[in-house]
Design a protein around this motif. Structure first.
Motif, PDB file in Angstrom:
ATOM      1  N   GLN A 199      71.542  86.667   8.859  1.00  0.00           N
ATOM      2  CA  GLN A 199      70.805  87.207   7.722  1.00  0.00           C
ATOM      3  C   GLN A 199      69.839  86.173   7.143  1.00  0.00           C
ATOM      4  O   GLN A 199      68.724  86.519   6.737  1.00  0.00           O
ATOM      5  CB  GLN A 199      71.773  87.679   6.631  1.00  0.00           C
ATOM      6  N   VAL A 200      70.255  84.915   7.107  1.00  0.00           N
ATOM      7  CA  VAL A 200      69.377  83.864   6.593  1.00  0.00           C
ATOM      8  C   VAL A 200      68.094  83.800   7.414  1.00  0.00           C
ATOM      9  O   VAL A 200      66.987  83.730   6.862  1.00  0.00           O
ATOM     10  CB  VAL A 200      70.092  82.499   6.610  1.00  0.00           C
ATOM     11  N   LEU A 201      68.226  83.856   8.736  1.00  0.00           N
ATOM     12  CA  LEU A 201      67.026  83.797   9.575  1.00  0.00           C
ATOM     13  C   LEU A 201      66.151  85.033   9.405  1.00  0.00           C
ATOM     14  O   LEU A 201      64.912  84.930   9.338  1.00  0.00           O
ATOM     15  CB  LEU A 201      67.421  83.618  11.047  1.00  0.00           C
ATOM     16  N   ARG A 202      66.772  86.203   9.316  1.00  0.00           N
ATOM     17  CA  ARG A 202      65.989  87.430   9.099  1.00  0.00           C
ATOM     18  C   ARG A 202      65.212  87.355   7.789  1.00  0.00           C
ATOM     19  O   ARG A 202      64.026  87.697   7.728  1.00  0.00           O
ATOM     20  CB  ARG A 202      66.909  88.650   9.093  1.00  0.00           C
ATOM     21  N   GLU A 203      65.910  86.924   6.731  1.00  0.00           N
ATOM     22  CA  GLU A 203      65.259  86.885   5.426  1.00  0.00           C
ATOM     23  C   GLU A 203      64.195  85.794   5.359  1.00  0.00           C
ATOM     24  O   GLU A 203      63.168  85.959   4.689  1.00  0.00           O
ATOM     25  CB  GLU A 203      66.303  86.677   4.325  1.00  0.00           C
ATOM     26  N   ALA A 204      64.427  84.690   6.059  1.00  0.00           N
ATOM     27  CA  ALA A 204      63.419  83.631   6.096  1.00  0.00           C
ATOM     28  C   ALA A 204      62.122  84.160   6.715  1.00  0.00           C
ATOM     29  O   ALA A 204      61.022  83.914   6.191  1.00  0.00           O
ATOM     30  CB  ALA A 204      63.937  82.437   6.888  1.00  0.00           C
ATOM     31  N   LYS A 205      62.243  84.884   7.824  1.00  0.00           N
ATOM     32  CA  LYS A 205      61.046  85.441   8.471  1.00  0.00           C
ATOM     33  C   LYS A 205      60.356  86.456   7.568  1.00  0.00           C
ATOM     34  O   LYS A 205      59.120  86.470   7.453  1.00  0.00           O
ATOM     35  CB  LYS A 205      61.437  86.085   9.801  1.00  0.00           C
ATOM     36  N   ARG A 206      61.149  87.313   6.927  1.00  0.00           N
ATOM     37  CA  ARG A 206      60.565  88.321   6.042  1.00  0.00           C
ATOM     38  C   ARG A 206      59.845  87.662   4.868  1.00  0.00           C
ATOM     39  O   ARG A 206      58.716  88.024   4.528  1.00  0.00           O
ATOM     40  CB  ARG A 206      61.653  89.257   5.529  1.00  0.00           C
ATOM     41  N   SER A 207      60.500  86.678   4.249  1.00  0.00           N
ATOM     42  CA  SER A 207      59.927  86.015   3.072  1.00  0.00           C
ATOM     43  C   SER A 207      58.691  85.209   3.422  1.00  0.00           C
ATOM     44  O   SER A 207      57.708  85.189   2.667  1.00  0.00           O
ATOM     45  CB  SER A 207      60.973  85.112   2.424  1.00  0.00           C
ATOM     46  N   LEU A 208      58.729  84.538   4.568  1.00  0.00           N
ATOM     47  CA  LEU A 208      57.547  83.786   4.992  1.00  0.00           C
ATOM     48  C   LEU A 208      56.364  84.726   5.195  1.00  0.00           C
ATOM     49  O   LEU A 208      55.222  84.395   4.833  1.00  0.00           O
ATOM     50  CB  LEU A 208      57.840  83.032   6.289  1.00  0.00           C
ATOM     51  N   GLY A 209      56.623  85.898   5.767  1.00  0.00           N
ATOM     52  CA  GLY A 209      55.552  86.861   5.992  1.00  0.00           C
ATOM     53  C   GLY A 209      54.890  87.320   4.716  1.00  0.00           C
ATOM     54  O   GLY A 209      53.701  87.663   4.700  1.00  0.00           O
ATOM     55  N   ILE A 210      55.667  87.306   3.611  1.00  0.00           N
ATOM     56  CA  ILE A 210      55.132  87.756   2.327  1.00  0.00           C
ATOM     57  C   ILE A 210      54.514  86.600   1.546  1.00  0.00           C
ATOM     58  O   ILE A 210      53.387  86.707   1.036  1.00  0.00           O
ATOM     59  CB  ILE A 210      56.249  88.413   1.491  1.00  0.00           C
ATOM     60  N   LYS A 211      55.237  85.489   1.441  1.00  0.00           N
ATOM     61  CA  LYS A 211      54.807  84.395   0.559  1.00  0.00           C
ATOM     62  C   LYS A 211      53.967  83.338   1.255  1.00  0.00           C
ATOM     63  O   LYS A 211      53.160  82.671   0.623  1.00  0.00           O
ATOM     64  CB  LYS A 211      56.036  83.745  -0.083  1.00  0.00           C
TER      65      LYS A 211
END
Length: 438
Positions: A199-211
């Motif tokens: 989950q940490v890796l999934r959320e890191a990718k999602r957050s990087l894509g936004i921020k």
């Protein structure tokens, strides 16, 4: 807790809090026969991550000693001390489930666990089934560090309460800092191969894509949890990738060995971590970590304010050895919330089977309204999903004595300076829990 331990705890706490604690002490002596309210700690107390379980145990011991020093839990039949009883899960799901059965058979109705979301998920399911089948022996689950977001979202349970910020909340705080770090143009994602790490890796990718959509992900890797002894191959790949930062949710030896290997191969990038502020990581990095290792938590020893300083100094007086320097305020607040809920349920006359101790159902309903404060930190429980709401902080590693770094970690000479604070409202996130209530 045996009488010797109780006397020792009271003597220590008198030293910590001074004469102000004296009025509470006779209340303990007034009901020496009062049965303790027992909490089963189910954790890795042996094996490769035993240090994490022992560290939690020290925190819960201090928290229960504080409650007992002021008189214990006030119920209809008098005051009851709190007691922590240890159950070794060895870091394995089956062992944790066996420990749960042993604790229930021993009459314990409150369980605490946190180091592993996989274990926490299994305990949530097992407790829900047990409670449905055994309404007279229902059990409450207090979670202080299993941070897979699913546990208070699609897998939420009335019997489970989380006192830590979940992984997505922690990642959002880290990304709030990374967003402004324009020196980072590429990152390497690495984590433990189980629900939380994934989950940490999934959320890191999602957050990087936004921020930070401009940041390139130059590597992504999951590794077996608590089984890798040599992280040099991983560190070599990280260095070869050219990544300017590593994002990881690793904890325990999986983090310590990773950062040690990174230092050995000469990696000079930053580490954006969930847990880089403890359990050997700062000492393993040494000077290589100064200004380059960030961590996120609900609280740090160098948090601003006199209340935070006094609390940390009290912890050090109780556990003075450098290797015991692992303190998380959320674990203290969890026990304060439990004490508050027990007394509220007791005042409502909702006794459990055969005694004046409130039943788990009554305590759970009271715990939904928990609102506690300690060491300058506040915590409120959100009834809708049983996810604690509290401020978060991001801190960066620096030398002890630098501005904002009065305290180091584990005698390493390095501590963490708070660089970002988020209030509880900012740290909060929406949930998808559809609570099924008894």
């Amino acid at each position: 807790m045996n009488p010797f331990d109780r006397r020792r705890s009271l003597q220590v706490l008198l030293g910590l809090f001074g004469a102000a604690a004296l009025p509470a002490l006779p209340a303990v002596a007034a009901s020496p026969a009062a049965a303790p309210i027992r909490v089963a700690l189910i954790e890795s107390l042996s094996g490769p991550i035993a240090n994490t379980g022992e560290a939690v145990h020290r925190n819960l011991v201090l928290a229960t000693e504080r409650v007992n020093a002021r008189g214990g839990i006030k119920l209809a039949d008098g005051r009851h001390p709190l007691a922590i009883e240890r159950y070794d899960s060895k870091g394995q799901i089956e062992e944790a489930l066996a420990a749960l059965r042993s604790a229930i058979d021993a009459g314990i109705r409150i369980v605490a666990q946190g180091n592993s979301s996989a274990v926490a998920g299994a305990l949530i399911d097992a407790i829900a089934k047990h409670n449905e089948r055994n309404p007279a022996q229902q059990v409450l689950f207090l979670n202080y560090s299993a941070v897979d977001p699913a546990l208070t979202n699609e897998r939420c349970s009335f019997w489970h309460f989380r006192f830590d910020a979940h992984a997505d909340m922690r990642m959002a705080a880290l990304m709030d800092v990374l967003k402004a770090d324009r020196q980072v143009a590429s990152v390497y994602l690495i984590g433990q191969d189980y629900s939380f790490g994934q989950q940490v890796l999934r959320e890191a990718k999602r957050s990087l894509g936004i921020k930070r959509p401009d940041v390139r992900i130059v590597g992504e890797e999951l590794h077996p949890m608590a089984r890798v002894k040599d992280f040099l191959p991983y560190a070599t790949k990280i260095k070869a990738s050219g990544a300017q930062a590593v994002i990881t949710g690793n904890w325990g030896n999986d983090l310590t060995l990773l950062v040690k290997a990174a230092r050995e191969v000469g990696y000079e990038g930053k580490f954006y971590t969930f847990y880089g502020n403890a359990l050997g990581a700062p000492a393993a990095l040494g000077e290589a970590g100064v200004g380059r290792v960030l961590a996120v938590a609900e609280w740090f020893p160098n948090a601003p304010g006199q209340e935070a300083r006094a609390f940390y100094e009290a912890f050090h007086q109780r556990f003075p050895r450098p290797e015991d320097d692992y303190v998380h305020l959320r674990m203290q607040l969890m026990i304060e919330a439990l004490a508050q809920a027990l007394e509220r349920a007791g005042a409502a006359g909702r006794a459990g089977q055969g005694d004046a101790v409130p039943a788990a159902l009554a305590v759970a309903r009271a715990l939904e309204q928990a609102d506690v404060r300690l060491g300058g930190q506040s915590l409120q429980m959100r009834a809708a999903d049983h996810q604690a709401q509290q401020p978060l902080m991001v801190a960066i590693m620096d030398r002890k004595g630098a501005k904002g770094v009065s305290f180091d970690v584990e005698g390493s000479g390095y501590g963490f300076r708070v660089v970002r604070q988020l209030n509880a409202e900012t740290a909060s996130q929406v949930h998808s829990c559809r609570m099924v209530r008894p």
